[in-house]
Design a protein around this motif. Sequence first.
Motif, short mmCIF file in Angstrom:
data_model
loop_
_atom_site.label_atom_id
_atom_site.label_comp_id
_atom_site.label_asym_id
_atom_site.label_seq_id
_atom_site.Cartn_x
_atom_site.Cartn_y
_atom_site.Cartn_z
N LYS F 18 1.58 -0.70 14.04
CA LYS F 18 2.94 -1.09 13.66
C LYS F 18 3.71 0.12 13.18
CE LYS F 18 1.23 -5.66 12.39
NZ LYS F 18 0.68 -6.41 11.25
N GLU F 19 5.03 -0.03 13.12
CA GLU F 19 5.87 1.08 12.67
C GLU F 19 5.85 1.19 11.15
OE1 GLU F 19 10.27 1.16 13.46
OE2 GLU F 19 9.71 3.00 14.52
N ILE F 20 5.69 2.42 10.64
CA ILE F 20 5.72 2.65 9.19
C ILE F 20 6.71 3.77 8.87
CG2 ILE F 20 3.34 1.88 8.81
CD1 ILE F 20 2.51 4.83 8.64
N LEU F 45 0.53 9.36 13.50
CA LEU F 45 1.65 8.54 13.95
C LEU F 45 1.91 8.81 15.42
CD1 LEU F 45 4.35 9.05 11.13
CD2 LEU F 45 2.73 7.15 11.39
N ASP F 46 2.26 7.76 16.16
CA ASP F 46 2.72 7.94 17.53
C ASP F 46 4.23 7.77 17.53
OD1 ASP F 46 2.61 8.45 20.22
OD2 ASP F 46 2.20 6.36 20.78
N ASN F 47 4.87 8.49 18.44
CA ASN F 47 6.33 8.36 18.58
C ASN F 47 7.05 8.63 17.25
OD1 ASN F 47 8.66 7.89 20.05
ND2 ASN F 47 8.66 5.69 19.63
N ALA F 48 6.56 9.64 16.52
CA ALA F 48 7.11 9.94 15.19
C ALA F 48 8.49 10.58 15.29
CB ALA F 48 6.17 10.87 14.44
N LYS F 49 9.34 10.20 14.36
CA LYS F 49 10.69 10.76 14.28
C LYS F 49 10.98 11.10 12.84
CE LYS F 49 12.45 7.92 18.10
NZ LYS F 49 11.13 7.32 18.45
N GLU F 50 11.62 12.25 12.62
CA GLU F 50 12.08 12.56 11.27
C GLU F 50 13.42 11.89 11.08
OE1 GLU F 50 11.88 16.72 10.30
OE2 GLU F 50 13.03 16.41 8.45
N VAL F 51 13.58 11.15 9.99
CA VAL F 51 14.84 10.44 9.75
C VAL F 51 15.43 10.87 8.42
CG1 VAL F 51 14.18 8.41 11.10
CG2 VAL F 51 13.64 8.49 8.66
N SER F 52 16.72 10.75 8.33
CA SER F 52 17.45 11.07 7.09
C SER F 52 18.65 10.16 7.02
CB SER F 52 17.86 12.55 7.13
OG SER F 52 18.64 12.86 6.01
N THR F 69 0.36 15.45 1.30
CA THR F 69 1.80 15.71 1.28
C THR F 69 2.58 14.40 1.24
OG1 THR F 69 2.08 15.69 3.67
CG2 THR F 69 1.40 17.76 2.71
N ILE F 70 1.86 13.29 1.22
CA ILE F 70 2.50 11.97 1.28
C ILE F 70 2.76 11.41 -0.12
CG2 ILE F 70 2.10 9.55 1.94
CD1 ILE F 70 0.56 10.63 4.38
N VAL F 71 3.96 10.87 -0.33
CA VAL F 71 4.29 10.18 -1.59
C VAL F 71 4.10 8.68 -1.44
CG1 VAL F 71 6.06 9.73 -3.34
CG2 VAL F 71 5.92 11.98 -2.25
N PHE F 72 4.77 8.07 -0.46
CA PHE F 72 4.55 6.65 -0.23
C PHE F 72 4.71 6.29 1.24
CE2 PHE F 72 9.08 6.54 -1.67
CZ PHE F 72 9.68 5.86 -0.62
N ILE F 73 4.13 5.15 1.60
CA ILE F 73 4.13 4.64 2.97
C ILE F 73 4.53 3.17 2.93
CG2 ILE F 73 2.67 4.08 4.96
CD1 ILE F 73 0.79 6.37 4.11
N SER F 74 5.50 2.77 3.77
CA SER F 74 5.92 1.37 3.83
C SER F 74 5.96 0.89 5.27
CB SER F 74 7.32 1.19 3.24
OG SER F 74 7.32 1.38 1.85
N PRO F 75 5.47 -0.33 5.54
CA PRO F 75 5.66 -0.91 6.86
C PRO F 75 7.16 -1.08 7.11
CG PRO F 75 4.10 -2.22 5.55
CD PRO F 75 4.73 -1.23 4.63
N ALA F 76 7.64 -0.65 8.25
CA ALA F 76 9.08 -0.68 8.53
C ALA F 76 9.63 -2.09 8.47
CB ALA F 76 9.36 -0.05 9.89
N SER F 77 8.80 -3.06 8.86
CA SER F 77 9.28 -4.44 8.90
C SER F 77 9.67 -4.94 7.52
CB SER F 77 8.20 -5.36 9.48
OG SER F 77 7.06 -5.34 8.63
N THR F 78 8.94 -4.53 6.48
CA THR F 78 9.23 -5.04 5.14
C THR F 78 10.47 -4.37 4.56
OG1 THR F 78 7.94 -3.47 3.81
CG2 THR F 78 6.76 -5.34 4.78
N ILE F 79 10.75 -3.16 5.01
CA ILE F 79 11.98 -2.49 4.53
C ILE F 79 13.19 -3.23 5.07
CG2 ILE F 79 13.31 -0.35 4.51
CD1 ILE F 79 10.68 1.12 5.03
N ALA F 80 13.17 -3.48 6.36
CA ALA F 80 14.30 -4.14 7.02
C ALA F 80 14.59 -5.51 6.41
CB ALA F 80 14.01 -4.30 8.51
N SER F 81 13.52 -6.25 6.16
CA SER F 81 13.71 -7.63 5.73
C SER F 81 14.09 -7.78 4.27
CB SER F 81 12.44 -8.44 6.00
OG SER F 81 11.41 -7.98 5.16
N GLU F 82 14.11 -6.64 3.54
CA GLU F 82 14.40 -6.77 2.12
C GLU F 82 15.64 -6.00 1.73
OE1 GLU F 82 11.18 -6.36 -0.64
OE2 GLU F 82 9.74 -6.84 0.90
N LYS F 83 16.38 -5.50 2.67
CA LYS F 83 17.60 -4.73 2.39
C LYS F 83 18.32 -5.34 1.19
CE LYS F 83 18.86 -0.95 4.37
NZ LYS F 83 19.21 -0.56 5.69
#
Lengths: 85, 85, 85, 85, 85, 85, 85
Positions: F18-20, F45-52, F69-83
């Motif tokens: 899944k996307e994270i 990660l596959d198909n990784a993109k740097e976003v800002s 080097t990682i601070v936190f990781i979130s499943p992308a689906s949960t970010i979208a659904s909780e805007k």
Amino acid sequence: MVNGIERPLDLLNNSKGKEILVHLRNDRQLVGTLLAFDIHVNIVLDNAKEVSDGEVKRSIGLTFLRGDTIVFISPASTIASEKKE
Amino acid sequence: MVNGIERPLDLLNNSKGKEILVHLRNDRQLVGTLLAFDIHVNIVLDNAKEVSDGEVKRSIGLTFLRGDTIVFISPASTIASEKKE
Amino acid sequence: MVNGIERPLDLLNNSKGKEILVHLRNDRQLVGTLLAFDIHVNIVLDNAKEVSDGEVKRSIGLTFLRGDTIVFISPASTIASEKKE
Amino acid sequence: MVNGIERPLDLLNNSKGKEILVHLRNDRQLVGTLLAFDIHVNIVLDNAKEVSDGEVKRSIGLTFLRGDTIVFISPASTIASEKKE
Amino acid sequence: MVNGIERPLDLLNNSKGKEILVHLRNDRQLVGTLLAFDIHVNIVLDNAKEVSDGEVKRSIGLTFLRGDTIVFISPASTIASEKKE
Amino acid sequence: MVNGIERPLDLLNNSKGKEILVHLRNDRQLVGTLLAFDIHVNIVLDNAKEVSDGEVKRSIGLTFLRGDTIVFISPASTIASEKKE
Amino acid sequence: MVNGIERPLDLLNNSKGKEILVHLRNDRQLVGTLLAFDIHVNIVLDNAKEVSDGEVKRSIGLTFLRGDTIVFISPASTIASEKKE
């Protein structure tokens, strides 16, 4: 000059009782006589002085230096004898 | 002065009950009486004072210092007796 | 005052249930009652408050502090009783 | 309130299923419901939100936080109930 | 040129007695003859010189370098022979 | 949504394929499909993109990320659904 | 493209003999052919070049890179083939 250095710590062992230059992470530099070291590269210097651009900034006497703040260590004799060729 | 220092921690052992100067990574300096230390160079100082340019900035009494914030430690007596020769 | 401190963590053990000052790497300071600690110097404070220049900046209640962000820890009583002599 | 905290991680265990405030090294703060933690203080928050000065900056949902970026963790209930006395 | 490099440290083993370039975390660069290294990538250089933009800034002779301050190490010969194609 | 998360790494296990969103120490953020991880939280990660700020800055494809080097990781689906509620 | 990646290091194993992009902590980027790696993610690159904004800044030939300075590693082929969709 480099006889007998098979492992990095051999250089420190060869330098016991001699003056060394220690370059720290915060870019401070100390010179002093190497009395003791361990595998963590913690070292004890006698007659330690903080130096900057070849000038003594302050004397700090007998000093315990934590290894993880050290960048490099050079025997003072080899620095003097190799001044820019 | 340097008798009996075969390993770096011997200097700390010799300094128990005596005043030491501790230079921290954030360039703060503490002086105090060394009460205890361990192999991680965690130390306890009694009557600790933060000093800057020879002035006491504040007293912090009995203090536990984490070893990984320490850059160097010097017995106060050797600093005094070696003031720039 | 310093009886019974043979190893650094003894100071923390003596301070359980008492108010301590914790100085962090980012130069923040917290005061609170020490409830628990472990060998990594992770600690739990009750009634913790962030202080700056003697003023309470905010209350953060019950708090778990990671040991590797700590610079030093002092029992609040010894700070008060030793104010610049 | 502080019953049953003998070791630092007991506070985290008591906070499972409850809202906590997590203060990170980069001075970011997250609030969320604590779902899980391990001995490295890696934690998982549900319904996590980044907050600043009491305002929600963004929602990041379910979140895995690496323990070594954490400075302190407080149960949200104890912060609210102790607002500057 | 790259025969016999199955593990990263094989490159250092192949470079013993040869000149290498060492790039440090503080962006300083040293060149010197590799005398010894260990698994922590602590190394000893002979006839070490600090260089900047291809100029020698100072000679520091025989030098012990702590591995954890090193970013990368290149045999000097391969740098020369591959100058921007 | 949070069923089956007893240990922090369970969240990563649930996110395989899944996307994270990955937030790094240098405040860079990457999104991509989680292919693999280990106990050090090294991830691929596959198909990784740097976003800002929600914009894709560059695509970096298949990527190995070091855990420290990682601070936190979130499943992308949960970010979208909780805007921001 | 992502067949056979069950553990993060599988990606590095699949990339042996191929060109990779390495992003370092100091935001420098190197490209080169991956010759070897170990579990610490120390790597050896052949024909390494420092790049910035797609331009070659300098060639550094055969290079040993310490793993703890690495942020992420990508096979060069996947970067090219995924340019902002």
